[in-house]
Write a protein that holds these residues in place. Structure first.
Motif, short mmCIF file in Angstrom:
data_model
loop_
_atom_site.label_atom_id
_atom_site.label_comp_id
_atom_site.label_asym_id
_atom_site.label_seq_id
_atom_site.Cartn_x
_atom_site.Cartn_y
_atom_site.Cartn_z
N GLN A 86 8.36 -4.45 1.06
CA GLN A 86 7.81 -3.30 0.33
C GLN A 86 7.06 -2.32 1.25
OE1 GLN A 86 5.48 -5.74 -2.39
NE2 GLN A 86 6.76 -5.04 -4.08
N LEU A 87 6.88 -2.71 2.51
CA LEU A 87 6.15 -1.85 3.46
C LEU A 87 6.96 -0.58 3.72
CD1 LEU A 87 3.61 -1.86 5.31
CD2 LEU A 87 5.08 -2.78 7.10
N PRO A 88 6.36 0.59 3.46
CA PRO A 88 7.10 1.84 3.67
C PRO A 88 7.49 2.04 5.13
CG PRO A 88 5.11 2.22 2.37
CD PRO A 88 5.03 0.82 2.91
N ILE A 89 8.63 2.66 5.36
CA ILE A 89 9.11 2.96 6.71
C ILE A 89 8.06 3.82 7.41
CG2 ILE A 89 10.92 4.08 8.07
CD1 ILE A 89 11.73 1.45 6.59
N GLY A 90 7.74 3.44 8.65
CA GLY A 90 6.74 4.16 9.42
C GLY A 90 5.33 3.61 9.28
N ARG A 91 5.10 2.73 8.34
CA ARG A 91 3.76 2.15 8.13
C ARG A 91 3.67 0.79 8.79
NH1 ARG A 91 0.51 4.14 3.91
NH2 ARG A 91 -1.06 2.94 5.02
N GLU A 113 15.69 -11.28 1.68
CA GLU A 113 15.47 -12.70 1.38
C GLU A 113 14.32 -13.28 2.21
OE1 GLU A 113 17.90 -16.92 1.71
OE2 GLU A 113 19.01 -15.04 1.82
N GLU A 114 14.27 -12.94 3.50
CA GLU A 114 13.20 -13.43 4.36
C GLU A 114 11.94 -12.57 4.25
OE1 GLU A 114 16.26 -12.64 6.13
OE2 GLU A 114 17.07 -14.66 5.89
N SER A 115 12.11 -11.24 4.31
CA SER A 115 10.95 -10.35 4.35
C SER A 115 10.14 -10.35 3.05
CB SER A 115 11.37 -8.93 4.72
OG SER A 115 12.25 -8.38 3.77
N SER A 116 10.75 -10.73 1.95
CA SER A 116 10.00 -10.78 0.69
C SER A 116 9.05 -11.97 0.64
CB SER A 116 10.97 -10.84 -0.50
OG SER A 116 11.69 -12.06 -0.48
N LYS A 117 9.17 -12.89 1.60
CA LYS A 117 8.31 -14.07 1.62
C LYS A 117 7.24 -13.99 2.71
CE LYS A 117 11.97 -16.79 -0.34
NZ LYS A 117 13.04 -17.74 -0.09
N ILE A 118 7.11 -12.80 3.30
CA ILE A 118 6.07 -12.55 4.30
C ILE A 118 5.10 -11.54 3.68
CG2 ILE A 118 5.55 -11.66 6.59
CD1 ILE A 118 8.46 -12.43 7.37
N TRP A 119 3.83 -11.92 3.54
CA TRP A 119 2.84 -11.05 2.92
C TRP A 119 2.01 -10.37 3.99
CZ3 TRP A 119 2.70 -9.71 -2.07
CH2 TRP A 119 3.57 -10.42 -2.90
N VAL A 120 1.83 -9.06 3.82
CA VAL A 120 1.08 -8.25 4.79
C VAL A 120 0.01 -7.45 4.08
CG1 VAL A 120 3.03 -8.07 6.40
CG2 VAL A 120 2.70 -6.30 4.67
N GLU A 121 -1.00 -7.09 4.86
CA GLU A 121 -2.05 -6.18 4.40
C GLU A 121 -1.73 -4.82 5.01
OE1 GLU A 121 -6.57 -5.47 5.71
OE2 GLU A 121 -6.11 -7.51 5.07
N VAL A 122 -1.50 -3.82 4.19
CA VAL A 122 -1.15 -2.49 4.68
C VAL A 122 -2.31 -1.92 5.49
CG1 VAL A 122 -0.50 -0.14 4.01
CG2 VAL A 122 0.37 -2.09 2.69
N GLN A 123 -1.98 -1.39 6.67
CA GLN A 123 -2.99 -0.84 7.57
C GLN A 123 -3.19 0.64 7.29
OE1 GLN A 123 -4.49 -3.02 10.24
NE2 GLN A 123 -3.79 -4.17 8.47
N ASP A 124 -4.43 1.08 7.39
CA ASP A 124 -4.74 2.51 7.24
C ASP A 124 -4.25 3.24 8.48
OD1 ASP A 124 -6.04 2.10 4.83
OD2 ASP A 124 -7.96 1.76 5.80
N GLU A 125 -3.75 4.46 8.26
CA GLU A 125 -3.28 5.25 9.40
C GLU A 125 -3.96 6.58 9.44
OE1 GLU A 125 0.72 4.05 10.94
OE2 GLU A 125 1.14 4.33 8.81
#
Length: 86
Positions: free
Chosen positions: A15-20, A74-86
Motif C-alpha cells: 500500500q506504500l505509494p510510489i516514491g514514498r 503476496e509477499e509485500s502485503s505481509k510486511i508492515w511499515v510505518e510511513v515516513q514523513d517527507e
C-alpha cells in the motif's frame, strides 16, 4: 498554543505509494520466505522506498539498503511499515 500530534501510519508494504518511504515494523511471514526477505534487508527498522510498479501493478520494485528488489503483492502485503514523513 495548539500542540501538534504526530500520528504513526502503519500500512502493509504493497500500500506504500510510489516514491514514498516506510520503516519496516513487522514481517508476518514464516519459514523460508521470512528468512529470505530478512537476508535481503527487510528487517524491522530498515527503510524501504517504493520505486515503481510493473505495467500490470504486480510486482512492485522496492529499494532497501541501496538495492532494488521486486516483490509480488503476496509477499509485500505481509510486511508492515510505518510511513515516513517527507
Amino acid at each position: 498554543m495548539a500542540s501538534i500530534v504526530k500520528v504513526k501510519k502503519e500500512i502493509s508494504l504493497h500500500q506504500l505509494p510510489i516514491g514514498r518511504s516506510g520503516k519496516v515494523i513487522e514481517l508476518q511471514l514464516e519459514g523460508v520466505m521470512r528468512r529470505r526477505l530478512m537476508d535481503l534487508g527487510f528487517v524491522p527498522g530498515s527503510i524501504i522506498r517504493a520505486i515503481r510498479k510493473s505495467p500490470t501493478g504486480d510486482p512492485i520494485a522496492y529499494e532497501v539498503k541501496g538495492t532494488v528488489y521486486g516483490l509480488r503483492k503476496e509477499e509485500s502485503s505481509k510486511i508492515w511499515v510505518e510511513v515516513q514523513d517527507e
